[in-house]
Motif scaffolding. Structure first.
Motif, PDB file in Angstrom:
ATOM      1  N   VAL A 111       0.832  -1.200   0.000  1.00 50.74           N
ATOM      2  CA  VAL A 111       0.000   0.000   0.000  1.00 50.74           C
ATOM      3  C   VAL A 111       0.868   1.251   0.000  1.00 50.74           C
ATOM      4  O   VAL A 111       0.618   2.214  -0.737  1.00 50.74           O
ATOM      5  CB  VAL A 111      -0.952  -0.006   1.218  1.00 50.74           C
ATOM      6  N   ARG A 112       1.919   1.248   0.825  1.00 49.31           N
ATOM      7  CA  ARG A 112       2.799   2.418   0.887  1.00 49.31           C
ATOM      8  C   ARG A 112       3.459   2.669  -0.469  1.00 49.31           C
ATOM      9  O   ARG A 112       3.582   3.824  -0.902  1.00 49.31           O
ATOM     10  CB  ARG A 112       3.855   2.219   1.973  1.00 49.31           C
ATOM     11  N   ARG A 477      -4.863   1.445 -10.928  1.00 44.38           N
ATOM     12  CA  ARG A 477      -4.411   2.799 -11.228  1.00 44.38           C
ATOM     13  C   ARG A 477      -5.424   3.841 -10.781  1.00 44.38           C
ATOM     14  O   ARG A 477      -5.058   4.906 -10.261  1.00 44.38           O
ATOM     15  CB  ARG A 477      -4.150   2.918 -12.737  1.00 44.38           C
ATOM     16  N   ALA A 478      -6.719   3.561 -10.965  1.00 45.50           N
ATOM     17  CA  ALA A 478      -7.757   4.520 -10.587  1.00 45.50           C
ATOM     18  C   ALA A 478      -7.705   4.821  -9.090  1.00 45.50           C
ATOM     19  O   ALA A 478      -7.804   5.984  -8.675  1.00 45.50           O
ATOM     20  CB  ALA A 478      -9.131   3.984 -10.975  1.00 45.50           C
ATOM     21  N   VAL A 479      -7.545   3.781  -8.282  1.00 46.59           N
ATOM     22  CA  VAL A 479      -7.512   3.978  -6.832  1.00 46.59           C
ATOM     23  C   VAL A 479      -6.217   4.666  -6.411  1.00 46.59           C
ATOM     24  O   VAL A 479      -6.233   5.641  -5.650  1.00 46.59           O
ATOM     25  CB  VAL A 479      -7.675   2.633  -6.094  1.00 46.59           C
ATOM     26  N   SER A 480      -5.098   4.173  -6.901  1.00 51.58           N
ATOM     27  CA  SER A 480      -3.807   4.744  -6.497  1.00 51.58           C
ATOM     28  C   SER A 480      -3.706   6.210  -6.900  1.00 51.58           C
ATOM     29  O   SER A 480      -3.236   7.049  -6.121  1.00 51.58           O
ATOM     30  CB  SER A 480      -2.664   3.941  -7.127  1.00 51.58           C
ATOM     31  N   VAL A 484      -3.244   9.443  -4.372  1.00 54.91           N
ATOM     32  CA  VAL A 484      -2.030  10.254  -4.460  1.00 54.91           C
ATOM     33  C   VAL A 484      -2.330  11.682  -4.904  1.00 54.91           C
ATOM     34  O   VAL A 484      -1.791  12.647  -4.350  1.00 54.91           O
ATOM     35  CB  VAL A 484      -1.014   9.598  -5.416  1.00 54.91           C
ATOM     36  N   THR A 485      -3.207  11.830  -5.906  1.00 49.69           N
ATOM     37  CA  THR A 485      -3.431  13.151  -6.509  1.00 49.69           C
ATOM     38  C   THR A 485      -4.797  13.750  -6.201  1.00 49.69           C
ATOM     39  O   THR A 485      -5.009  14.941  -6.401  1.00 49.69           O
ATOM     40  CB  THR A 485      -3.288  13.069  -8.039  1.00 49.69           C
ATOM     41  N   GLY A 486      -5.738  12.926  -5.756  1.00 49.65           N
ATOM     42  CA  GLY A 486      -7.093  13.409  -5.538  1.00 49.65           C
ATOM     43  C   GLY A 486      -7.943  13.382  -6.783  1.00 49.65           C
ATOM     44  O   GLY A 486      -9.129  13.731  -6.735  1.00 49.65           O
TER      45      GLY A 486
END
Length: 501
Positions: A111-112, A477-480, A484-486
């Motif tokens: 996750v990190r 990718r959608a979740v990450s 990270v960016t909002g």
């Protein structure tokens, strides 16, 4: 993303309307001061290097913030990129009964990495779970065995045994559970999460809730909307107060039907070689149903434990195996063992050699029975089972069967939260199309309830759990990217079937 085996076990156990989110008065919602967390290196086997653990005392009853407390085990893995850190990301475990401390130990590094060090990754064991204060109903060993606790109907659909056991479990919990059991509610879990937020010194939290954790996360977002930052609900169920808990269990009939074709294609794939179960995918379902019916008529025994291998054992293993392709060999192995032609004891290992723990039984029953009022009409369960086992023979009527909640004392513990579209638009939902535990139809109900607060990313995949779990690069990718960016999709989107490299 979570520990799939244990979550599968707990989620497969589960399955009063108010106008809006109800919470206790502000002065009673939390203790007067935030407790200090005394962090120390986590010592549990498999803990991520550098992870820290602590104990968080929270009120047993938030209406009495100065009264008795219970302990919540918490853990964190600090960001390895301090310059990128933007806050804390809480992993809300599934279940009810999943351990967030264990989840962080197993998945914290992943996750990190996926969030590029943007967060301290934190989690917790809900009340009664793992390192948190224990809860115990004193349920007999026989009543805690999986095939009994879940009240599988007899081959003819009779639920008399289940009714007797459900009543016995409810009585044991009323007699032995005490205030700790009565405190097991999703709303209290949300309050505990907010106590954790304050102890961390964070003005807002970001979160990823998986399975039952999506409901706990949605309840938190309804009770404390101003304290949510970037909120992810991965594999949601229907949040309607009229269908919470019992609706989730009922939906598992549909979920098994949705997910089974993926297993059938796998089982008939020529790449299976000698382990192939059928030449065509369309032959797998009738083969499975015929085999289960044969075991109903003439149960076998397991060589290692001597316990009965019935049609319901096979159905239970199938239902759990549909959670992910890595579990398909479990049910395939049992099928091959029965079809070997030998009428003696089955050499395959007994999949349920031990009963559920007292903790697992108490936490599951406590949360799902305290949260909402269940029907107390035994005849209605008989009718529902009769219909369900015809419509959904893969699950044999179990999802519609009776539970201890039919005989629970003083339920619900408080009015159930209605999830609404009132609140910040900062929620991203992800949902597999063919989820056996939280089927897509239930996820759409959560999406409808949240309205413009949420965006839904649908993934063309089977299995339970999406982010860092299904292997779909688009969904990951959608979740990450959101965390990270909002950035969320402008509208609801579909991720096509694919595998990340």
């Amino acid at each position: 993303m979570r520990s799939r085996t244990r979550t599968a076990l707990l989620v497969t156990l589960s399955a009063a309307t108010c106008a809006g989110a109800l919470s206790f008065p502000a002065q009673a919602a939390a203790p007067a001061s935030s407790p200090t967390l005394k962090w120390h290196p986590c010592t549990a086997e498999g803990s991520a290097p550098g992870s820290e653990c602590a104990t968080l005392p929270v009120p047993l009853d938030y209406r009495k913030p100065s009264g008795p407390t219970v302990d919540i085990a918490v853990s964190r893995l600090r960001s390895d990129r301090p310059q990128a850190r933007r806050g804390a990301l809480v992993l809300i475990p599934g279940g009810p009964g999943g351990s967030g401390v264990r989840e962080l130990a197993q998945q914290g590094e992943k996750v990190r990495s996926a969030t590029k060090g943007a967060y301290d990754v934190v989690s917790f064991d809900p009340r009664g779970v793992g390192g948190s204060s224990a809860v115990d109903c004193g349920v007999s060993e026989d009543d805690r065995r999986m095939l009994n606790f879940r009240a599988w109907p007899r081959p003819d659909g009779d639920i008399s045994d289940g009714v007797t056991r459900a009543h016995r479990v409810a009585e044991a919990c009323a007699r032995n559970g005490g205030d700790a059991l009565r405190g097991l509610t999703t709303r209290n879990e949300a309050r505990d999460i907010d106590s954790f937020r304050r102890a961390l010194g964070e003005k807002k939290l970001s979160a990823v809730g998986t399975s039952y954790g999506t409901y706990a996360g949605a309840v938190y977002a309804q009770m404390f909307p101003e304290r949510t930052d970037r909120w992810v609900l991965d594999s949601s169920g229907d949040p309607d107060p009229a269908r919470v808990a019992h609706g989730w269990l009922n939906n598992m009939s549909w979920g098994a039907d949705d997910a089974f074709p993926d297993f059938a294609r796998w089982a008939a794939d020529p790449a299976r070689g000698k382990e192939r179960l059928a030449e065509r995918a369309e032959d797998v379902r009738p083969m499975f149903l015929a085999l289960a019916a044969e075991l109903d008529r003439k149960p076998r025994t397991f060589k290692d434990t001597g316990r009965a291998f019935t049609g319901n054992v096979l159905r239970q293993v199938l239902q759990m195996s549909l959670y992910g392709k890595e579990r398909y060999p479990a049910v395939a192995g049992l099928i091959r063992a029965v079809r070997s032609g030998n009428d003696g004891p089955v050499a395959a290992p007994d999949p349920f050699p031990e009963p559920l723990s007292q903790r697992d039984a108490a936490v599951f029953a406590g949360v799902v029975c305290n949260d909402v009022a269940w029907s107390r009409d035994v005849a209605s369960y008989r009718r529902d089972v009769a219909v369900d086992r015809v419509r959904h023979p893969l699950t044999g009527g179990m999802p519609a069967s009776i539970t201890p909640c039919a005989f629970w004392k003083d339920a619900p513990a408080e009015k159930t939260t209605r999830i609404t579209d009132r609140g910040p638009s900062n929620i991203l939902m992800v949902q597999n199309l063919r989820d056996p535990a939280t089927p897509y139809r239930g996820g759409l109900k959560m999406r409808e309830a949240l309205g413009d607060r949420a965006r839904l990313v649908t993934v063309d995949a089977g299995g339970h759990g999406v982010w860092l779990d299904t292997g779909n690069a688009c969904g990951d990718r959608a979740v990450s990217e959101f965390l990270v960016t909002g950035k969320r999709p402008a509208g609801d989107t579909l991720c096509k079937a694919q595998r990340s490299k």
